[in-house]
Design a protein around this motif. Structure first.
Motif, short mmCIF file in Angstrom:
data_model
loop_
_atom_site.label_atom_id
_atom_site.label_comp_id
_atom_site.label_asym_id
_atom_site.label_seq_id
_atom_site.Cartn_x
_atom_site.Cartn_y
_atom_site.Cartn_z
N ARG A 86 34.92 42.76 24.04
CA ARG A 86 33.85 42.37 24.97
C ARG A 86 34.40 41.82 26.28
O ARG A 86 33.80 42.03 27.34
CB ARG A 86 32.95 41.28 24.34
CG ARG A 86 32.17 41.67 23.12
CD ARG A 86 31.05 42.64 23.35
NE ARG A 86 30.08 42.20 24.34
CZ ARG A 86 29.22 43.01 24.96
NH1 ARG A 86 29.23 44.30 24.69
NH2 ARG A 86 28.38 42.54 25.85
N GLY A 87 35.47 41.05 26.22
CA GLY A 87 36.00 40.37 27.41
C GLY A 87 36.56 41.35 28.42
O GLY A 87 37.10 42.39 28.07
N THR A 88 36.41 41.01 29.71
CA THR A 88 36.82 41.92 30.78
C THR A 88 37.84 41.26 31.71
O THR A 88 37.90 40.03 31.80
CB THR A 88 35.61 42.31 31.64
OG1 THR A 88 35.16 41.14 32.34
CG2 THR A 88 34.47 42.88 30.81
N ILE A 89 38.57 42.10 32.42
CA ILE A 89 39.56 41.57 33.36
C ILE A 89 38.87 40.83 34.51
O ILE A 89 39.32 39.75 34.91
CB ILE A 89 40.49 42.70 33.89
CG1 ILE A 89 41.62 42.12 34.74
CG2 ILE A 89 39.72 43.77 34.67
CD1 ILE A 89 42.72 43.11 35.06
N GLY A 90 37.76 41.37 35.00
CA GLY A 90 37.08 40.72 36.11
C GLY A 90 36.55 39.35 35.72
O GLY A 90 36.65 38.38 36.47
N GLY A 91 36.00 39.26 34.51
CA GLY A 91 35.47 38.00 34.03
C GLY A 91 36.56 36.96 33.86
O GLY A 91 36.42 35.81 34.27
N SER A 92 37.67 37.38 33.30
CA SER A 92 38.80 36.47 33.08
C SER A 92 39.34 35.94 34.40
O SER A 92 39.59 34.74 34.56
CB SER A 92 39.91 37.19 32.31
OG SER A 92 41.08 36.40 32.29
N VAL A 93 39.48 36.84 35.37
CA VAL A 93 40.04 36.47 36.67
C VAL A 93 39.08 35.57 37.44
O VAL A 93 39.48 34.56 38.01
CB VAL A 93 40.39 37.76 37.45
CG1 VAL A 93 40.73 37.46 38.89
CG2 VAL A 93 41.54 38.50 36.76
N ALA A 94 37.79 35.90 37.41
CA ALA A 94 36.80 35.10 38.13
C ALA A 94 36.64 33.71 37.52
O ALA A 94 36.38 32.74 38.22
CB ALA A 94 35.45 35.82 38.14
N ASN A 95 36.82 33.63 36.20
CA ASN A 95 36.67 32.34 35.52
C ASN A 95 37.87 31.42 35.79
O ASN A 95 37.73 30.22 35.87
CB ASN A 95 36.51 32.60 34.01
CG ASN A 95 36.14 31.35 33.24
OD1 ASN A 95 35.25 30.62 33.64
ND2 ASN A 95 36.84 31.08 32.15
N ASN A 96 39.05 32.02 35.92
CA ASN A 96 40.29 31.26 36.19
C ASN A 96 40.46 30.08 35.26
O ASN A 96 40.70 28.95 35.69
CB ASN A 96 40.34 30.80 37.66
CG ASN A 96 41.72 30.25 38.02
OD1 ASN A 96 42.70 30.51 37.32
ND2 ASN A 96 41.80 29.49 39.10
N ASP A 97 40.36 30.36 33.96
CA ASP A 97 40.67 29.32 32.98
C ASP A 97 42.16 28.98 33.12
O ASP A 97 42.99 29.88 33.23
CB ASP A 97 40.39 29.86 31.57
CG ASP A 97 40.48 28.79 30.50
OD1 ASP A 97 39.46 28.53 29.85
OD2 ASP A 97 41.58 28.22 30.30
N PRO A 98 42.51 27.70 33.13
CA PRO A 98 43.91 27.35 33.32
C PRO A 98 44.84 27.87 32.22
O PRO A 98 46.05 27.91 32.43
CB PRO A 98 43.92 25.82 33.35
CG PRO A 98 42.59 25.39 32.85
CD PRO A 98 41.64 26.51 33.07
N ALA A 99 44.28 28.27 31.09
CA ALA A 99 45.12 28.78 30.00
C ALA A 99 44.91 30.28 29.77
O ALA A 99 45.38 30.82 28.77
CB ALA A 99 44.84 28.02 28.72
N ALA A 100 44.21 30.96 30.67
CA ALA A 100 43.98 32.41 30.51
C ALA A 100 45.26 33.18 30.79
O ALA A 100 46.14 32.71 31.51
CB ALA A 100 42.87 32.86 31.44
N ASP A 101 45.36 34.38 30.22
CA ASP A 101 46.57 35.19 30.38
C ASP A 101 46.59 35.99 31.68
O ASP A 101 47.63 36.07 32.35
CB ASP A 101 46.69 36.17 29.20
CG ASP A 101 46.85 35.45 27.87
OD1 ASP A 101 47.81 34.68 27.74
OD2 ASP A 101 46.01 35.66 26.98
N TYR A 102 45.47 36.62 32.02
CA TYR A 102 45.49 37.54 33.17
C TYR A 102 45.95 36.91 34.48
O TYR A 102 46.66 37.56 35.26
CB TYR A 102 44.12 38.19 33.37
CG TYR A 102 43.98 39.56 32.72
CD1 TYR A 102 44.92 40.57 32.97
CD2 TYR A 102 42.92 39.86 31.89
CE1 TYR A 102 44.80 41.82 32.39
CE2 TYR A 102 42.78 41.12 31.30
CZ TYR A 102 43.72 42.08 31.55
OH TYR A 102 43.60 43.33 30.98
N PRO A 103 45.57 35.65 34.79
CA PRO A 103 46.04 35.08 36.06
C PRO A 103 47.58 35.14 36.20
O PRO A 103 48.09 35.39 37.30
CB PRO A 103 45.52 33.64 36.02
CG PRO A 103 44.25 33.75 35.22
CD PRO A 103 44.59 34.75 34.15
#
Lengths: 264, 161
Positions: free
Chosen positions: A106-123
C-alpha cells in the motif's frame, strides 16, 4: 477517528485545488501513516484527498541517466522491478525492506517522501543518491527538500509527482531496524556518484542528514576502513526508549562501514 | 460524510452506505457481517486483519472502505471451495497444528497465500520467516506456522491454486 470529507480526484490539478479549498485538507497517498495518525486523533483533517485515482502518478521509468518513479508507485513495485534492480540495486533492496509485506503493498514513495518521518528509509536514498523531487510546480533537489522532523519544502497544495534518481557508480543501504516497527533505528545510504561520494543517515537524528567527513574520506579512497574512525557527535541525535543518542551515534559508523563494504 | 461504496467480496458484488472514515475491516465485519477477518492491534502491526485487495495482501485496518471502491476483495471466508473442502493452505495449517487460539490465523493464512504466490511457490524457511514480519502470533512461537506454510506452498502448487 473523526469523520472527514473524502475526495478521489482524477488529476493532479483537481487534487491540488481540492486540498487548497479545504479548511484543513490532507493529501493521502498509500495512507500507511495518515490513517493511523487520524485514528489516534493526532490529525483531524476536514478533507482527505486520495491520490489513488490519478493514473499519471504511477509507474517506473528507467533509462541511461537514471530511474524515475511515479509518486504513487508502491514499495512492492519498486522492490520487484527488474529494471530498478539492474540500474540501482540498492534502491530496490531498500524498498524491499520497508515495513512489512502488507505495508509495501500500500505504501508509496511519494507518501513516504512527503511525510519525511525521521526514521523512514526513502529519505536516505534520495539524499544519498542526490535525487530530484518533481512536483506539480517545480523540481527540488533532495538536499533542499527535507527540512526538519516531518517537514519538507512542499507548499500548501503542492503535490509530488515523481522522484528521479541518477545512476550511481555504486551504492548500498544498511539499516539497523527497530525489531517491532521495522523503522530504521539508524540507516545509512552510501553512494559513489558523478558528483562524488555521498553518505546519508536516517533514523539517527530529527531528519535525514549527510556526513561530510565520511564523504571526504570516501572521496580519497572507497573502503570501509576509510569511515571506520569517523564518529558523528551524539549531541543532536534522537534519544528514546529504543536507543540512547550515544548508541545511535555508534550505529552510524557501524552501518556506514557495512554499507561501504556492501557497495563493493 | 456518508458515501456509497461498491466492491466485489469473495466473488459477490456488495455495496453499502458508509462514513468516509469507515475502515475496510469495519465494512467487512460490521456492514457485511463477515467476522472471519479479525481486528487485533488496530495499528497495522499484528496482521490479524489481512485480506487480499486486487490480488495482494493488505491490512484491512489501515485502509478505508471507500479506497476499495471497485476492487476485488478476498477474505478468509472466500478461500474454501466448500465447508468440506478447505483451501490447501488452510488444510496445511490444520494438518501441521499451525494454530493454537486461532485469533491470528485468518491473517496468517491470507499473508501466507500472497507470500507463496509472490515467490511463485518457491518459498524457503528463511523467506517464510521474513515474509511473516507483518503477522504476530502470541501462542505458537511461529514454528508450526512456518511448517504449515512450507507444506501449504507445496499443496498449492500441486493443486494449481
Amino acid at each position: 477517528m473523526y469523520d472527514f470529507a473524502y475526495h478521489k480526484p482524477k488529476s493532479v490539478a483537481d487534487a491540488s485545488a481540492a486540498v487548497k479549498k479545504a479548511s484543513e485538507g490532507k493529501l493521502m497517498a498509500g495512507g500507511m501513516t495518515l490513517i493511523p495518525t487520524i485514528k489516534q486523533r493526532l490529525a483531524r483533517p476536514s478533507d482527505v484527498v486520495d491520490l489513488g485515482g490519478i493514473g499519471d502518478l504511477k509507474g517506473i521509468k528507467v533509462d541511461a541517466s537514471g530511474v524515475t518513479i511515479g509518486a504513487m508507485t508502491k514499495h512492492a513495485e519498486v522492490a520487484a522491478s527488474a529494471d530498478v534492480a539492474k540500474a540501482i540495486p540498492a534502491l530496490a533492496k531498500l524498498a524491499a525492506n520497508i515495513g512489512d509485506a502488507q505495508v509495501r503493498n500500500r505504501g508509496t514513495i511519494g507518501g513516504s517522501v512527503a511525510n519525511n518521518d525521521p526514521a523512514a528509509d526513502y529519505p536516505a536514498a534520495l539524499v544519498g543518491l542526490g535525487a530530484t523531487v518533481h512536483t506539480n510546480e517545480r523540481k527540488i533537489a533532495a538536499d533542499d527538500f527535507f527540512k526538519g522532523m516531518f517537514e519538507t519544502a512542499l507548499k500548501d497544495g503542492e503535490i509530488i509527482t515523481a522522484v528521479s534518481f541518477p545512476v550511481a557508480k555504486k551504492a548500498a543501504y544498511m539499516k539497523f531496524p527497530n525489531p517491532a516497527s521495522r523503522y530504521a533505528m539508524v540507516g545509512v545510504f552510501v553512494a559513489d556518484t558523478a558528483g562524488g561520494a555521498r553518505v546519508a543517515v536516517t533514523g539517527a537524528g530529527p531528519g535525514v542528514f549527510r556526513v561530510k567527513d565520511m564523504e571526504a574520506a570516501l572521496g580519497k579512497g572507497w573502503s570501509a576502513d576509510a569511515v571506520a574512525g569517523i564518529k558523528v557527535p551524539a549531541g543532536g541525535l534522537n534519544n528514546d526508549i529504543h536507543a540512547s543518542r550515544e548508541y545511535r551515534a555508534h550505529l552510524v559508523t557501524v552501518m556506514a562501514k557495512r554499507a561501504v563494504a556492501a557497495a563493493g | 460524510m456518508t458515501m456509497s461504496v461498491a466492491m466485489t467480496v469473495n466473488g459477490k458484488a456488495v455495496s453499502g452506505n458508509v462514513e468516509a472514515r469507515t475502515l475496510l475491516v469495519q465494512f467487512l465485519r460490521e456492514h457485511l457481517g463477515m467476522t472471519g477477518t479479525h481486528v487485533g492491534c488496530d495499528t497495522s502491526q499484528c496482521g490479524a486483519c489481512v485480506v487480499h485487495v486486487d490480488g495482494v495482501s493488505v491490512k484491512a485496518c489501515t485502509m478505508l472502505a471507500v479506497q476499495a471502491e471497485g476492487s476485488k476483495v478476498t477474505t478468509i471466508e472466500g478461500l474454501a471451495a466448500s465447508p468440506e473442502k478447505l483451501h490447501p493452505m488452510q488444510e496445511a495449517f490444520r494438518e501441521n497444528h499451525g494454530l493454537q487460539c486461532g485469533f491470528c490465523t485468518p491473517g496468517m493464512v491470507m499473508s501466507a497465500i500472497d507470500l507463496v504466490k509472490r515467490h511463485n511457490y518457491a518459498v524457503t524457511e528463511e523467506i517464510v520467516r521474513h515474509g511473516l514480519e507483518g503477522n504476530l502470533c502470541r501462542c505458537t512461537g511461529y514454528h508450526n506456522i512456518v511448517k504449515s506454510i512450507l507444506a501449504g506452498a507445496q499443496a498449492m502448487k500441486a493443486a494449481g491454486v
